[in-house]
Design a protein around this motif. Structure first.
Motif, mmCIF file in Angstrom:
data_model
loop_
_atom_site.group_PDB
_atom_site.id
_atom_site.type_symbol
_atom_site.label_atom_id
_atom_site.label_comp_id
_atom_site.label_asym_id
_atom_site.label_seq_id
_atom_site.Cartn_x
_atom_site.Cartn_y
_atom_site.Cartn_z
ATOM 1 N N GLU A 262 20.559 -32.614 -15.410
ATOM 2 C CA GLU A 262 21.779 -32.161 -14.731
ATOM 3 C C GLU A 262 22.100 -30.712 -15.086
ATOM 4 O OE1 GLU A 262 24.617 -35.025 -16.029
ATOM 5 O OE2 GLU A 262 23.711 -36.662 -14.859
ATOM 6 N N ARG A 263 21.885 -30.352 -16.342
ATOM 7 C CA ARG A 263 22.224 -28.986 -16.755
ATOM 8 C C ARG A 263 21.260 -27.967 -16.159
ATOM 9 N NH1 ARG A 263 23.860 -25.062 -16.838
ATOM 10 N NH2 ARG A 263 25.020 -23.806 -18.344
ATOM 11 N N ILE A 264 19.987 -28.333 -16.075
ATOM 12 C CA ILE A 264 19.015 -27.440 -15.436
ATOM 13 C C ILE A 264 19.367 -27.259 -13.966
ATOM 14 C CG2 ILE A 264 16.605 -27.213 -14.717
ATOM 15 C CD1 ILE A 264 15.853 -28.680 -17.352
ATOM 16 N N ALA A 265 19.716 -28.347 -13.297
ATOM 17 C CA ALA A 265 20.091 -28.258 -11.879
ATOM 18 C C ALA A 265 21.296 -27.340 -11.699
ATOM 19 C CB ALA A 265 20.383 -29.647 -11.332
ATOM 20 N N ARG A 266 22.270 -27.467 -12.584
ATOM 21 C CA ARG A 266 23.470 -26.635 -12.478
ATOM 22 C C ARG A 266 23.138 -25.163 -12.677
ATOM 23 N NH1 ARG A 266 28.748 -26.868 -16.306
ATOM 24 N NH2 ARG A 266 27.078 -26.872 -17.800
ATOM 25 N N SER A 267 22.133 -24.872 -13.489
ATOM 26 C CA SER A 267 21.775 -23.476 -13.749
ATOM 27 C C SER A 267 21.279 -22.777 -12.487
ATOM 28 C CB SER A 267 20.710 -23.385 -14.857
ATOM 29 O OG SER A 267 19.443 -23.783 -14.398
ATOM 30 N N TYR A 268 20.691 -23.518 -11.565
ATOM 31 C CA TYR A 268 20.235 -22.909 -10.304
ATOM 32 C C TYR A 268 21.429 -22.503 -9.439
ATOM 33 C CZ TYR A 268 15.402 -23.707 -11.371
ATOM 34 O OH TYR A 268 14.174 -23.634 -11.978
ATOM 35 N N ARG A 269 22.463 -23.305 -9.475
ATOM 36 C CA ARG A 269 23.677 -22.941 -8.740
ATOM 37 C C ARG A 269 24.352 -21.731 -9.381
ATOM 38 N NH1 ARG A 269 28.124 -26.967 -9.807
ATOM 39 N NH2 ARG A 269 28.349 -25.564 -11.589
ATOM 40 N N ASP A 270 24.453 -21.745 -10.719
ATOM 41 C CA ASP A 270 25.151 -20.681 -11.419
ATOM 42 C C ASP A 270 24.391 -19.353 -11.365
ATOM 43 O OD1 ASP A 270 26.977 -22.618 -12.073
ATOM 44 O OD2 ASP A 270 26.292 -22.865 -14.142
ATOM 45 N N THR A 271 23.068 -19.408 -11.458
ATOM 46 C CA THR A 271 22.261 -18.192 -11.561
ATOM 47 C C THR A 271 21.857 -17.633 -10.202
ATOM 48 O OG1 THR A 271 21.376 -19.006 -13.673
ATOM 49 C CG2 THR A 271 20.196 -17.190 -12.612
ATOM 50 N N TYR A 272 21.496 -18.538 -9.279
ATOM 51 C CA TYR A 272 20.917 -18.086 -8.013
ATOM 52 C C TYR A 272 21.735 -18.485 -6.782
ATOM 53 C CZ TYR A 272 16.877 -18.092 -11.194
ATOM 54 O OH TYR A 272 16.036 -17.914 -12.272
#
Length: 396
Positions: A87-97
């Motif tokens: 879940e945290r990795i998935a969220r990083s795509y929203r936050d970063t890109y």
């Protein structure tokens, strides 16, 4: 006396040797081994041969691992990883890109290396041709050979900033049909970033040709100007491979991840279950904490930026001024044609006589690597200063 029953089966030995012979030696690791011998002798080597950060993992990462160890139990996890990390990795795509990725499309792997094996096995049958950049990370070719797949070199040209192009991909496909394409940005050995417009065009071309698009994004988070964009922004079905090794200094923790299209999740999961059951629980818990250590990671990145600037300023006076665009990662890929036509011999002498370890370009490019050397600036600023001093003395 040895009986006939005790003799080795020569036919089996020959088959094993043939398979092993397709995997070339990893020259960077050979150089590291030679440098380690000199270290033991007290010769004081400056290590610029491998892509390994000299800094430890962030404090939060180590503390999370220590807390996990105190429980006394480090279990298997789901083959795709613990839910919180996915879940945290998935969220990083929203936050970063600004890209939406569902957590169930994330597969946590034993380093990025396992990600490549899983991607190749799940996508391709034996004999398939996969476009890979040249120069490029040598393990791509070796893993493909080991799996009875065929690496098809995409020659990178100076006119294109040493980045792959749609034209090159189409020409390679016309010559002999491809089954997929793999790109890396920022790249190893050069650090070159594929500019967003070109990455979008490459993704569109691969879709048009019906080729799965594999994007190695292990050096994301380490760029110095041109932004490194994820392929998922241009192709939601791209297979993205990443890792905590470089940005978060977690090489030995062996923890990475893949983003795969929904239809590929179950095939990859089945392979992971059988090949290694799950990535190490301890490393997964530690990786989850890495997302709270971005300030420490940024401090380390700024250190790399300073090292990069120092070397780019010093190298021209050493005859090492022609380098590929070092937009990201922590490498300079230098043309040493003005100094030698045998980079392997050059690197051996540089280690023996100057005490500086670097990797000959033949690791990355069998055709043109004989006059290139890759220098890693992932060490300390002091190491880079000392390397320049030694090289100045050695090269006269």
């Amino acid at each position: 006396m040895t009986s006939a029953d005790d003799r080795p089966d020569i036919s089996i030995s020959a088959k094993t040797s043939l398979r092993a012979s397709r995997v070339a030696p990893f020259l960077a690791m050979d150089i590291m081994a030679a440098a380690a011998i000199r270290d033991k002798q007290g010769d004081g080597v400056i290590h610029m041969e491998i892509g390994q950060p000299s800094a430890p993992a962030p404090r939060r990462v180590i503390e999370a691992a220590q807390r996990a160890l105190e429980t006394g139990r480090l279990p298997y996890t789901d083959a795709c990883g613990i839910p919180a990390l996915r879940e945290r990795i998935a969220r990083s795509y929203r936050d970063t890109y600004g890209v939406a990725v569902a957590p169930d499309r994330i597969v946590v792997t034993t380093g990025s290396s396992a990600g490549f094996v899983l991607a190749f096995l799940s996508l391709f049958d034996a004999g398939a041709r996969i476009a890979v950049p040249q120069p490029g990370y040598p393990a791509y070719r070796s893993i493909l050979h080991a799996l009875d797949l065929v690496p098809a070199p995409m020659i990178l040209r100076e006119d294109d900033r040493f980045a792959p192009t749609s034209e090159a991909l189409r020409a390679l496909h016309r010559r002999e049909a491809l089954s997929g394409i793999l790109v890396m940005s920022p790249a190893n050995p050069s650090g070159t970033v594929i500019e967003p417009a070109r990455l979008a065009e490459l993704c569109a071309t691969a879709r048009d040709l019906g080729l799965p698009f594999i994007s190695d994004e292990i050096y994301h988070g380490l760029s110095y100007g041109i932004p490194a964009e994820t392929a998922l922004k241009f192709d939601p079905n791209a297979i993205v491979i990443n890792s905590f090794s470089k940005t978060f200094c977690m090489t030995g923790w062996r923890i990475g991840w893949m983003v795969v299209p929904p239809w590929l999740v179950r095939p990859v999961e089945r392979l992971a279950q059988n090949l290694y059951i799950s990535a190490p629980y301890l490393s997964q818990v530690a990786a989850l904490a890495a997302f709270d250590a971005t300030e420490e990671a940024e401090t380390i990145r700024l250190g790399y930026a300073a090292n990069r600037a120092l070397l780019l300023d010093a190298f021209p006076s050493l005859g090492l001024g022609r380098t590929h665009p070092a937009d990201g990662a922590f490498y300079l890929y230098a043309d040493v044609a003005g100094l030698t036509d045998d980079a392997s011999s050059f690197c051996r002498r540089m280690l023996e006589q100057a005490g500086v370890a670097a990797t000959p370009g033949l690791d990355f490019d069998a055709a043109e690597g004989g006059h290139h050397v890759r220098f890693s600036f992932a060490g300390s600023e002091g190491d880079c200063v000392e390397a320049v001093r030694r090289l100045k003395s050695w090269l006269g």
